[in-house]
Design an enzyme around this catalytic site. Structure first.
Site, PDB file in Angstrom:
ATOM      1  N   HIS B  66     -68.675 -88.515   2.754  1.00 51.09           N
ATOM      2  CA  HIS B  66     -68.716 -89.341   3.964  1.00 51.09           C
ATOM      3  C   HIS B  66     -69.323 -88.510   5.083  1.00 51.09           C
ATOM      4  O   HIS B  66     -68.771 -87.475   5.483  1.00 51.09           O
ATOM      5  CB  HIS B  66     -67.314 -89.843   4.331  1.00 51.09           C
ATOM      6  CG  HIS B  66     -66.834 -90.934   3.428  1.00 51.09           C
ATOM      7  ND1 HIS B  66     -65.506 -91.126   3.130  1.00 51.09           N
ATOM      8  CD2 HIS B  66     -67.530 -91.894   2.752  1.00 51.09           C
ATOM      9  CE1 HIS B  66     -65.412 -92.173   2.313  1.00 51.09           C
ATOM     10  NE2 HIS B  66     -66.610 -92.639   2.063  1.00 51.09           N
ATOM     11  N   ARG B  68     -69.818 -88.535   8.347  1.00 49.06           N
ATOM     12  CA  ARG B  68     -69.262 -88.160   9.650  1.00 49.06           C
ATOM     13  C   ARG B  68     -68.093 -87.194   9.568  1.00 49.06           C
ATOM     14  O   ARG B  68     -67.620 -86.709  10.598  1.00 49.06           O
ATOM     15  CB  ARG B  68     -68.838 -89.413  10.394  1.00 49.06           C
ATOM     16  CG  ARG B  68     -67.695 -90.210   9.755  1.00 49.06           C
ATOM     17  CD  ARG B  68     -67.543 -91.532  10.459  1.00 49.06           C
ATOM     18  NE  ARG B  68     -66.477 -92.367   9.901  1.00 49.06           N
ATOM     19  CZ  ARG B  68     -66.221 -93.606  10.337  1.00 49.06           C
ATOM     20  NH1 ARG B  68     -66.941 -94.130  11.288  1.00 49.06           N
ATOM     21  NH2 ARG B  68     -65.249 -94.304   9.800  1.00 49.06           N
ATOM     22  N   GLU B  69     -67.639 -86.896   8.365  1.00 41.07           N
ATOM     23  CA  GLU B  69     -66.488 -86.006   8.215  1.00 41.07           C
ATOM     24  C   GLU B  69     -66.965 -84.550   8.223  1.00 41.07           C
ATOM     25  O   GLU B  69     -66.894 -83.840   7.222  1.00 41.07           O
ATOM     26  CB  GLU B  69     -65.717 -86.391   6.944  1.00 41.07           C
ATOM     27  CG  GLU B  69     -65.201 -87.827   7.041  1.00 41.07           C
ATOM     28  CD  GLU B  69     -64.615 -88.410   5.752  1.00 41.07           C
ATOM     29  OE1 GLU B  69     -64.444 -87.664   4.777  1.00 41.07           O
ATOM     30  OE2 GLU B  69     -64.309 -89.618   5.737  1.00 41.07           O
ATOM     31  N   ARG B 124     -71.037 -93.143   8.256  1.00 39.74           N
ATOM     32  CA  ARG B 124     -70.195 -92.766   7.110  1.00 39.74           C
ATOM     33  C   ARG B 124     -70.925 -92.919   5.770  1.00 39.74           C
ATOM     34  O   ARG B 124     -70.769 -92.107   4.863  1.00 39.74           O
ATOM     35  CB  ARG B 124     -68.973 -93.685   7.125  1.00 39.74           C
ATOM     36  CG  ARG B 124     -68.124 -93.755   5.865  1.00 39.74           C
ATOM     37  CD  ARG B 124     -67.066 -94.842   6.048  1.00 39.74           C
ATOM     38  NE  ARG B 124     -66.409 -95.242   4.829  1.00 39.74           N
ATOM     39  CZ  ARG B 124     -65.195 -94.828   4.471  1.00 39.74           C
ATOM     40  NH1 ARG B 124     -64.543 -93.968   5.201  1.00 39.74           N
ATOM     41  NH2 ARG B 124     -64.633 -95.262   3.360  1.00 39.74           N
ATOM     42  N   ASN B 141     -68.002 -93.682  -1.791  1.00 39.06           N
ATOM     43  CA  ASN B 141     -66.700 -93.520  -2.434  1.00 39.06           C
ATOM     44  C   ASN B 141     -66.091 -94.870  -2.819  1.00 39.06           C
ATOM     45  O   ASN B 141     -64.882 -95.007  -2.970  1.00 39.06           O
ATOM     46  CB  ASN B 141     -65.730 -92.747  -1.533  1.00 39.06           C
ATOM     47  CG  ASN B 141     -64.525 -92.240  -2.315  1.00 39.06           C
ATOM     48  OD1 ASN B 141     -64.633 -91.924  -3.511  1.00 39.06           O
ATOM     49  ND2 ASN B 141     -63.372 -92.163  -1.656  1.00 39.06           N
ATOM     50  N   ARG B 142     -66.937 -95.876  -2.963  1.00 42.38           N
ATOM     51  CA  ARG B 142     -66.531 -97.162  -3.547  1.00 42.38           C
ATOM     52  C   ARG B 142     -67.544 -97.605  -4.597  1.00 42.38           C
ATOM     53  O   ARG B 142     -67.495 -98.722  -5.066  1.00 42.38           O
ATOM     54  CB  ARG B 142     -66.448 -98.257  -2.456  1.00 42.38           C
ATOM     55  CG  ARG B 142     -65.433 -98.006  -1.361  1.00 42.38           C
ATOM     56  CD  ARG B 142     -63.998 -98.125  -1.869  1.00 42.38           C
ATOM     57  NE  ARG B 142     -63.025 -98.051  -0.793  1.00 42.38           N
ATOM     58  CZ  ARG B 142     -62.619 -96.935  -0.193  1.00 42.38           C
ATOM     59  NH1 ARG B 142     -63.089 -95.764  -0.592  1.00 42.38           N
ATOM     60  NH2 ARG B 142     -61.719 -96.974   0.774  1.00 42.38           N
ATOM     61  N   HIS B 193     -62.419 -84.928   1.531  1.00 38.21           N
ATOM     62  CA  HIS B 193     -62.639 -85.817   2.679  1.00 38.21           C
ATOM     63  C   HIS B 193     -61.835 -85.299   3.880  1.00 38.21           C
ATOM     64  O   HIS B 193     -61.130 -84.311   3.787  1.00 38.21           O
ATOM     65  CB  HIS B 193     -62.131 -87.227   2.344  1.00 38.21           C
ATOM     66  CG  HIS B 193     -62.907 -87.934   1.276  1.00 38.21           C
ATOM     67  ND1 HIS B 193     -63.614 -89.069   1.509  1.00 38.21           N
ATOM     68  CD2 HIS B 193     -63.082 -87.656  -0.056  1.00 38.21           C
ATOM     69  CE1 HIS B 193     -64.192 -89.483   0.394  1.00 38.21           C
ATOM     70  NE2 HIS B 193     -63.885 -88.646  -0.577  1.00 38.21           N
ATOM     71  N   SER B 194     -61.927 -86.021   5.007  1.00 36.11           N
ATOM     72  CA  SER B 194     -61.029 -85.779   6.129  1.00 36.11           C
ATOM     73  C   SER B 194     -60.694 -87.158   6.702  1.00 36.11           C
ATOM     74  O   SER B 194     -61.423 -88.120   6.456  1.00 36.11           O
ATOM     75  CB  SER B 194     -61.697 -84.883   7.162  1.00 36.11           C
ATOM     76  OG  SER B 194     -62.704 -85.596   7.858  1.00 36.11           O
ATOM     77  N   TYR B 195     -59.722 -87.403   7.535  1.00 44.09           N
ATOM     78  CA  TYR B 195     -58.750 -86.549   8.103  1.00 44.09           C
ATOM     79  C   TYR B 195     -57.369 -87.201   8.073  1.00 44.09           C
ATOM     80  O   TYR B 195     -56.981 -87.818   8.994  1.00 44.09           O
ATOM     81  CB  TYR B 195     -59.125 -86.247   9.579  1.00 44.09           C
ATOM     82  CG  TYR B 195     -59.081 -87.483  10.470  1.00 44.09           C
ATOM     83  CD1 TYR B 195     -58.033 -87.666  11.401  1.00 44.09           C
ATOM     84  CD2 TYR B 195     -60.027 -88.492  10.375  1.00 44.09           C
ATOM     85  CE1 TYR B 195     -57.986 -88.797  12.213  1.00 44.09           C
ATOM     86  CE2 TYR B 195     -59.961 -89.622  11.173  1.00 44.09           C
ATOM     87  CZ  TYR B 195     -58.949 -89.764  12.091  1.00 44.09           C
ATOM     88  OH  TYR B 195     -58.872 -90.884  12.864  1.00 44.09           O
ATOM     89  N   TYR B 245     -53.896 -96.277   0.282  1.00 40.27           N
ATOM     90  CA  TYR B 245     -54.043 -97.724   0.118  1.00 40.27           C
ATOM     91  C   TYR B 245     -54.831 -97.973  -1.154  1.00 40.27           C
ATOM     92  O   TYR B 245     -55.402 -97.052  -1.733  1.00 40.27           O
ATOM     93  CB  TYR B 245     -54.745 -98.377   1.316  1.00 40.27           C
ATOM     94  CG  TYR B 245     -55.956 -97.628   1.826  1.00 40.27           C
ATOM     95  CD1 TYR B 245     -57.112 -97.503   1.062  1.00 40.27           C
ATOM     96  CD2 TYR B 245     -55.933 -97.021   3.086  1.00 40.27           C
ATOM     97  CE1 TYR B 245     -58.208 -96.813   1.540  1.00 40.27           C
ATOM     98  CE2 TYR B 245     -57.033 -96.332   3.570  1.00 40.27           C
ATOM     99  CZ  TYR B 245     -58.164 -96.234   2.786  1.00 40.27           C
ATOM    100  OH  TYR B 245     -59.240 -95.542   3.261  1.00 40.27           O
ATOM    101  N   GLU B 267     -57.708 -85.090   1.839  1.00 38.13           N
ATOM    102  CA  GLU B 267     -58.015 -85.528   3.202  1.00 38.13           C
ATOM    103  C   GLU B 267     -57.594 -84.353   4.088  1.00 38.13           C
ATOM    104  O   GLU B 267     -56.405 -84.057   4.191  1.00 38.13           O
ATOM    105  CB  GLU B 267     -57.190 -86.768   3.573  1.00 38.13           C
ATOM    106  CG  GLU B 267     -57.655 -88.047   2.912  1.00 38.13           C
ATOM    107  CD  GLU B 267     -58.782 -88.729   3.667  1.00 38.13           C
ATOM    108  OE1 GLU B 267     -59.056 -88.335   4.813  1.00 38.13           O
ATOM    109  OE2 GLU B 267     -59.383 -89.641   3.102  1.00 38.13           O
TER     110      GLU B 267
END
Lengths: 99, 306
Positions: B66, B68-69, B124, B141-142, B193-195, B245, B267
């Protein structure tokens, strides 16, 4: 370059299942153009959402009328991005490797 | 790479240069593999840390799927340097690298990362246009072939969790799929990943526990305990669907279904104030504490062959 001037990031903590579903509904209100940084998961788990300036008032009124508490995690996103950029630019870069 | 500033965020070109420098400085330990190209034709670079042998069992680590992480790409850069400085001095890492190879992809989504630096800091997804939509990009990531398209991803190209037109439609994902399949001996796969301060294992698309649920759970507990020992950062852990989730088409569900038992996703830290704009002075502490958890997982993988 896209500006995020006036965008705020709200931290919302749902207190029960009703609030959870109300926050989920916010996700479907596409005209607000909100960006969930942290998605809705479960009760008492923070949800972070970036709200553009043009939607701020509407989103806050929505939350307040539903009795959903929130705090402002980031007051003005662009201010933070400017600081981030300034910090990156001010750092003396290591010289580029020679060809 | 000694003079590389690990306390600052860097552009994609600086990260590419860093990778080349690290290889040049450590030719016997590090090599660069290009596993494919992004949609905008950027190389998908993977650093290989190896002390020899052919087709050794391996550990995969990736950061930056992603865009922006930013803390993840920065941490990945720090990990790369840590691997070369600790090999030969840290007994646990030395034992791992004497037996296994480590693959590290610092920027899984280079187009998106470039875009965060030049156009939209909050981007992202990938940068591939979507047919019939003005919205660009797929959530990589989907986009994996594990519960693809089930609840926990969006079919709307304008959504941040758009799963794409079909599984592996993104070259950034397909490149890893092809690499993992052709390698055939990857034993741990860690996607960072973050956060939200979490360490999670499969599954994301189903509540059915993974076959190795108990072992993955106890190893996650140990890893986050070790992580917390440095700065007291508290992580939650568990299967992805129970911890965060329902999410479908995610990386570690695919890797686990490929037989990679130690499939985890991190994360990284949440200071509760900055979200994706984590200040640069947090990079090294984040990387340091994450490293402890990574070592725990890598050490366990090395000591528990399967």
């Amino acid at each position: 370059k896209e500006s995020f001037e006036g965008h705020q990031v709200l931290r919302i903590i749902p207190k029960d299942d009703i609030q959870l579903s109300l926050i989920k509904e916010l996700e479907d209100m596409i005209h607000f153009e909100v960006d969930f940084w942290k998605e809705v998961t479960r009760v008492n788990t923070p949800v972070d959402v970036r709200v553009p300036f043009h939607s701020l008032q509407s989103v806050k009124i929505y939350l307040e009328t539903q009795g959903i508490e929130y705090s402002i995690m980031i007051e003005d996103l662009q201010v933070m991005l400017d600081e981030e950029q300034k910090e990156m630019m001010s750092v003396a870069r290591a010289p580029e490797p020679r060809n | 790479t000694d003079s590389f500033d690990y306390t600052q965020y860097h552009t994609l070109s600086e990260i590419y240069s860093f990778q080349d420098m690290l290889v040049a400085e450590n030719p016997k330990l590090v090599s660069k593999i290009v596993i494919g190209q992004s949609y905008e034709n950027r190389p998908l670079n993977v650093l290989k840390f190896s002390t020899g042998g052919t087709n050794r069992p391996a550990i995969w680590i990736d950061t930056g799927i992603h865009a922006r992480e930013w803390i993840t790409q920065a941490s990945g850069t720090w990990f790369a340097k840590k691997l070369v400085t600790d090999y030969g001095t840290d007994p646990a890492l030395t034992a791992i690298l004497n037996n296994m190879d480590i693959f590290l992809e610092i920027s899984v989504n280079p187009d998106g990362f470039y875009y965060t630096h030049n156009n939209n800091r909050m981007w992202r997804k990938t940068r591939k246009p979507n047919s019939g939509s003005s919205c660009v990009g797929v959530d990589p990531n989907r986009n994996w072939d594990a519960g693809f398209g089930l609840p926990g991803a969006s079919g709307n190209p304008c959504s941040e969790t758009y799963h794409g037109p079909k599984a592996e439609s993104e070259s950034e994902v397909k490149a890893i799929v092809d690499f993992v399949k052709s390698h055939g001996n990857i034993k741990a796969f860690i996607s960072i990943h973050s956060y939200s301060q979490m360490l999670m294992y499969p599954f994301g698309y189903t509540t059915t526990p993974a076959k190795d649920d108990a072992e993955l759970h106890s190893l996650a507990e140990k890893a986050i305990t070790d992580l917390a020992s440095l700065y007291g950062t508290s992580y939650t852990y568990g299967s992805l669907i129970d911890t965060i989730y329902q999410a479908s088409g995610i990386t570690i569900d695919w890797t686990y279904n490929q037989g990679i038992k130690f499939s985890y996703t991190f994360e990284l830290r949440d200071t509760g104030r900055y979200g994706f704009i984590l200040p640069a002075n947090q990079i090294v502490p984040t990387a340091q504490e994450t490293w402890l958890a990574l070592m725990t997982i890598m050490d366990h993988t090395n000591k528990n062959p399967y």
